[in-house]
Design a protein around this motif. Structure first.
Motif, PDB file in Angstrom:
ATOM      1  N   SER A 190      37.637  71.624  36.417  1.00  0.00           N
ATOM      2  CA  SER A 190      38.945  72.269  36.281  1.00  0.00           C
ATOM      3  C   SER A 190      39.016  73.578  37.064  1.00  0.00           C
ATOM      4  O   SER A 190      40.100  73.983  37.503  1.00  0.00           O
ATOM      5  CB  SER A 190      39.264  72.518  34.809  1.00  0.00           C
ATOM      6  N   ALA A 191      37.887  74.251  37.213  1.00  0.00           N
ATOM      7  CA  ALA A 191      37.862  75.504  37.979  1.00  0.00           C
ATOM      8  C   ALA A 191      37.681  75.258  39.468  1.00  0.00           C
ATOM      9  O   ALA A 191      37.929  76.159  40.280  1.00  0.00           O
ATOM     10  CB  ALA A 191      36.753  76.414  37.463  1.00  0.00           C
ATOM     11  N   LEU A 192      37.252  74.057  39.845  1.00  0.00           N
ATOM     12  CA  LEU A 192      36.930  73.765  41.241  1.00  0.00           C
ATOM     13  C   LEU A 192      38.070  73.098  41.987  1.00  0.00           C
ATOM     14  O   LEU A 192      38.094  73.111  43.217  1.00  0.00           O
ATOM     15  CB  LEU A 192      35.683  72.869  41.303  1.00  0.00           C
ATOM     16  N   CYS A 193      39.016  72.453  41.265  1.00  0.00           N
ATOM     17  CA  CYS A 193      40.124  71.794  41.946  1.00  0.00           C
ATOM     18  C   CYS A 193      41.082  72.844  42.501  1.00  0.00           C
ATOM     19  O   CYS A 193      41.005  74.031  42.169  1.00  0.00           O
ATOM     20  CB  CYS A 193      40.842  70.841  40.989  1.00  0.00           C
ATOM     21  N   ARG A 194      41.986  72.419  43.355  1.00  0.00           N
ATOM     22  CA  ARG A 194      42.953  73.321  43.968  1.00  0.00           C
ATOM     23  C   ARG A 194      44.360  72.783  43.765  1.00  0.00           C
ATOM     24  O   ARG A 194      44.640  71.674  44.184  1.00  0.00           O
ATOM     25  CB  ARG A 194      42.636  73.514  45.454  1.00  0.00           C
ATOM     26  N   PRO A 195      45.224  73.575  43.117  1.00  0.00           N
ATOM     27  CA  PRO A 195      44.936  74.897  42.556  1.00  0.00           C
ATOM     28  C   PRO A 195      44.036  74.793  41.325  1.00  0.00           C
ATOM     29  O   PRO A 195      44.023  73.754  40.661  1.00  0.00           O
ATOM     30  CB  PRO A 195      46.316  75.428  42.170  1.00  0.00           C
ATOM     31  N   ALA A 196      43.296  75.863  41.058  1.00  0.00           N
ATOM     32  CA  ALA A 196      42.442  75.878  39.872  1.00  0.00           C
ATOM     33  C   ALA A 196      43.306  75.667  38.630  1.00  0.00           C
ATOM     34  O   ALA A 196      44.415  76.206  38.522  1.00  0.00           O
ATOM     35  CB  ALA A 196      41.689  77.199  39.785  1.00  0.00           C
ATOM     36  N   LEU A 197      42.793  74.876  37.703  1.00  0.00           N
ATOM     37  CA  LEU A 197      43.599  74.366  36.598  1.00  0.00           C
ATOM     38  C   LEU A 197      43.638  75.333  35.417  1.00  0.00           C
ATOM     39  O   LEU A 197      42.605  75.775  34.914  1.00  0.00           O
ATOM     40  CB  LEU A 197      43.020  73.029  36.138  1.00  0.00           C
ATOM     41  N   THR A 198      44.853  75.644  34.980  1.00  0.00           N
ATOM     42  CA  THR A 198      45.025  76.290  33.679  1.00  0.00           C
ATOM     43  C   THR A 198      44.727  75.241  32.613  1.00  0.00           C
ATOM     44  O   THR A 198      45.214  74.110  32.690  1.00  0.00           O
ATOM     45  CB  THR A 198      46.462  76.819  33.514  1.00  0.00           C
ATOM     46  N   THR A 199      43.932  75.614  31.626  1.00  0.00           N
ATOM     47  CA  THR A 199      43.504  74.608  30.656  1.00  0.00           C
ATOM     48  C   THR A 199      43.173  75.248  29.320  1.00  0.00           C
ATOM     49  O   THR A 199      43.070  76.476  29.205  1.00  0.00           O
ATOM     50  CB  THR A 199      42.275  73.840  31.191  1.00  0.00           C
ATOM     51  N   VAL A 200      43.039  74.424  28.325  1.00  0.00           N
ATOM     52  CA  VAL A 200      42.570  74.855  27.010  1.00  0.00           C
ATOM     53  C   VAL A 200      41.093  74.530  26.921  1.00  0.00           C
ATOM     54  O   VAL A 200      40.696  73.372  27.118  1.00  0.00           O
ATOM     55  CB  VAL A 200      43.341  74.158  25.884  1.00  0.00           C
ATOM     56  N   GLU A 201      40.314  75.528  26.649  1.00  0.00           N
ATOM     57  CA  GLU A 201      38.866  75.326  26.560  1.00  0.00           C
ATOM     58  C   GLU A 201      38.469  74.936  25.140  1.00  0.00           C
ATOM     59  O   GLU A 201      38.752  75.653  24.183  1.00  0.00           O
ATOM     60  CB  GLU A 201      38.117  76.592  26.959  1.00  0.00           C
ATOM     61  N   GLN A 202      37.824  73.783  25.036  1.00  0.00           N
ATOM     62  CA  GLN A 202      37.098  73.494  23.812  1.00  0.00           C
ATOM     63  C   GLN A 202      35.621  73.575  24.168  1.00  0.00           C
ATOM     64  O   GLN A 202      35.213  73.156  25.261  1.00  0.00           O
ATOM     65  CB  GLN A 202      37.481  72.145  23.227  1.00  0.00           C
ATOM     66  N   PRO A 203      34.796  74.138  23.274  1.00  0.00           N
ATOM     67  CA  PRO A 203      33.399  74.405  23.629  1.00  0.00           C
ATOM     68  C   PRO A 203      32.562  73.129  23.605  1.00  0.00           C
ATOM     69  O   PRO A 203      31.832  72.855  22.648  1.00  0.00           O
ATOM     70  CB  PRO A 203      32.959  75.405  22.559  1.00  0.00           C
ATOM     71  N   LEU A 204      32.645  72.332  24.666  1.00  0.00           N
ATOM     72  CA  LEU A 204      32.032  71.010  24.683  1.00  0.00           C
ATOM     73  C   LEU A 204      30.522  71.063  24.494  1.00  0.00           C
ATOM     74  O   LEU A 204      29.953  70.269  23.738  1.00  0.00           O
ATOM     75  CB  LEU A 204      32.378  70.299  25.990  1.00  0.00           C
ATOM     76  N   GLN A 205      29.855  71.962  25.199  1.00  0.00           N
ATOM     77  CA  GLN A 205      28.399  72.038  25.054  1.00  0.00           C
ATOM     78  C   GLN A 205      28.018  72.471  23.640  1.00  0.00           C
ATOM     79  O   GLN A 205      27.064  71.933  23.061  1.00  0.00           O
ATOM     80  CB  GLN A 205      27.820  72.993  26.089  1.00  0.00           C
ATOM     81  N   LEU A 206      28.768  73.409  23.089  1.00  0.00           N
ATOM     82  CA  LEU A 206      28.482  73.851  21.720  1.00  0.00           C
ATOM     83  C   LEU A 206      28.745  72.729  20.723  1.00  0.00           C
ATOM     84  O   LEU A 206      28.029  72.592  19.725  1.00  0.00           O
ATOM     85  CB  LEU A 206      29.330  75.074  21.377  1.00  0.00           C
ATOM     86  N   MET A 207      29.744  71.895  20.976  1.00  0.00           N
ATOM     87  CA  MET A 207      30.013  70.754  20.107  1.00  0.00           C
ATOM     88  C   MET A 207      28.827  69.793  20.097  1.00  0.00           C
ATOM     89  O   MET A 207      28.398  69.309  19.041  1.00  0.00           O
ATOM     90  CB  MET A 207      31.282  70.039  20.558  1.00  0.00           C
ATOM     91  N   GLY A 208      28.257  69.517  21.280  1.00  0.00           N
ATOM     92  CA  GLY A 208      27.075  68.660  21.345  1.00  0.00           C
ATOM     93  C   GLY A 208      25.885  69.278  20.646  1.00  0.00           C
ATOM     94  O   GLY A 208      25.126  68.595  19.946  1.00  0.00           O
ATOM     95  N   GLN A 209      25.723  70.589  20.825  1.00  0.00           N
ATOM     96  CA  GLN A 209      24.601  71.286  20.188  1.00  0.00           C
ATOM     97  C   GLN A 209      24.729  71.269  18.669  1.00  0.00           C
ATOM     98  O   GLN A 209      23.766  70.953  17.958  1.00  0.00           O
ATOM     99  CB  GLN A 209      24.555  72.731  20.691  1.00  0.00           C
TER     100      GLN A 209
END
Length: 351
Positions: free
Chosen positions: A280-299
């Motif tokens: 989401s940060a690498l596409c152009r334009p960089a994407l506005t998004t809602v962050e859910q803590p995916l790595q923390l969810m797995g942990q």
């Protein structure tokens, strides 16, 4: 020519002991002299011997392995897997990742087909990522990430999907958008998919914006399905000025379709995603998004599973983690006025 697998007979022969003695030494059983144990372990390291997990599970109650089952390895599940790997790093367990075929026709109930293949032989417990059923058979501990609607009895980790969807929709409303499309996330019987659509509708209602069912489309599993759903929105006679896509992959597909149609993002179309995967940060334009803590969810899911394996009672078997809005370059005030909007009230000049 492939190298032949080293067997316990090879270890026993090299160490000069019987197979039974080698097995006892490898599994730290009573009755083997310390010097012999050291010799056997030296040979194990020298030959690169790895004992069979299936055979080991027949000898002792536990395999020392936990499984994480995913439908397919894509950006969402890859981030969850990173967090799961972090959680087992300090634990006396290994992690087995098992991915299904990823065929859409087989998706419903996939965990019921694959979990019995692993339980009792390869793994002691499992984390299921986006399961499609309410419960699982057997007594093996299981924790879900992003659970099925109605599966309150299954320990689970998710994020504040309702609140996150409201953050995304409120952001677009605050910019002046009133025709906001919603690109849903399959399968719709996931709790997260239900909550995100509910949050979208709740924000519209709170702002006094009538809900228009023509602005809602169900996303698909493949790139073509996602693009078709986004195109259906953008080719409406009165298309939306903004799209809230219920995951980042759908949002990125929406941007791609908009650019193909000659639209400028965000001048002609604002897009908000959900997840905050690295792409989401690498596409152009960089994407506005809602962050859910995916790595923390797995942990957290693995930590909960480890606690269950130790016989502990979970303090919070339904763990919900917070979300937050990450503003980037894919959203702006609408360049065109929505029909019926009083001039100067909702329409804002493009930045």
């Amino acid at each position: 020519m492939a190298k032949e697998r080293v067997t316990i007979r090879d270890v026993a022969a090299r160490a000069g002991v019987s197979v039974a003695t080698a097995s006892k030494a490898i599994n730290d059983r009573y009755g083997v002299a310390a010097a012999t144990v050291r010799r056997v372990h030296e040979v194990v390291a020298e030959l690169g011997y790895e004992s069979s997990l299936v055979a080991r599970s027949m000898r002792i109650p536990r395999t020392g392995v936990i499984g994480i089952l995913v439908w397919e390895i894509e950006p969402y599940s890859a981030e969850v897997l990173k967090g799961a790997a972090h959680a087992v790093r300090e634990a006396d367990y290994e992690l087995l990742v098992y991915a299904a075929a990823g065929r859409a026709a087989d998706r419903m109930g996939w965990e019921l087909r694959y979990l019995p293949r692993l339980s009792g032989t390869l793994i002691d417990g499992a984390v299921l990522v986006t399961p499609t059923v309410e419960s699982t058979p057997g007594s093996m501990p299981v924790v879900a990430v992003d659970s099925h609607i109605g599966s309150a009895g299954l320990p689970a980790v998710d994020s504040d999907n309702l609140g996150g969807a409201r953050l995304a929709t409120d952001h677009l409303l605050g910019l002046g958008h009133r025709r906001i499309g919603f690109l849903g996330r399959p399968p719709r019987d996931l709790e997260s998919a239900h909550q995100r659509e509910h949050g979208y509708r709740a924000s519209l209602a709170a702002a006094g914006v009538p809900f228009d069912p023509d602005l809602v489309r169900a996303g698909g599993y493949g790139a073509t399905d996602l693009q078709d759903a986004a195109r259906a929105l953008l080719e409406l006679p009165d298309p939306p000025t903004a799209i809230f896509a219920a995951n980042d992959v759908s949002a990125i597909a929406s941007v791609d379709v908009a650019l193909t149609l000659g639209l400028d993002v965000p001048r002609d179309l604002s897009v908000v995603g959900f997840d905050n995967i690295p792409e989401s940060a690498l596409c152009r334009p960089a994407l506005t998004t809602v962050e859910q803590p995916l790595q923390l969810m797995g942990q957290r899911a693995v930590e909960m599973l480890l606690a269950l394996l130790e016989g502990d009672r979970l303090a919070d078997p339904q763990l919900r983690l917070p979300t937050r809005l990450v503003e980037r370059d894919s959203t702006a005030a609408p360049a065109r006025q929505a029909p019926g909007d009083p001039a100067g009230v909702h329409a804002q000049p493009a930045s």
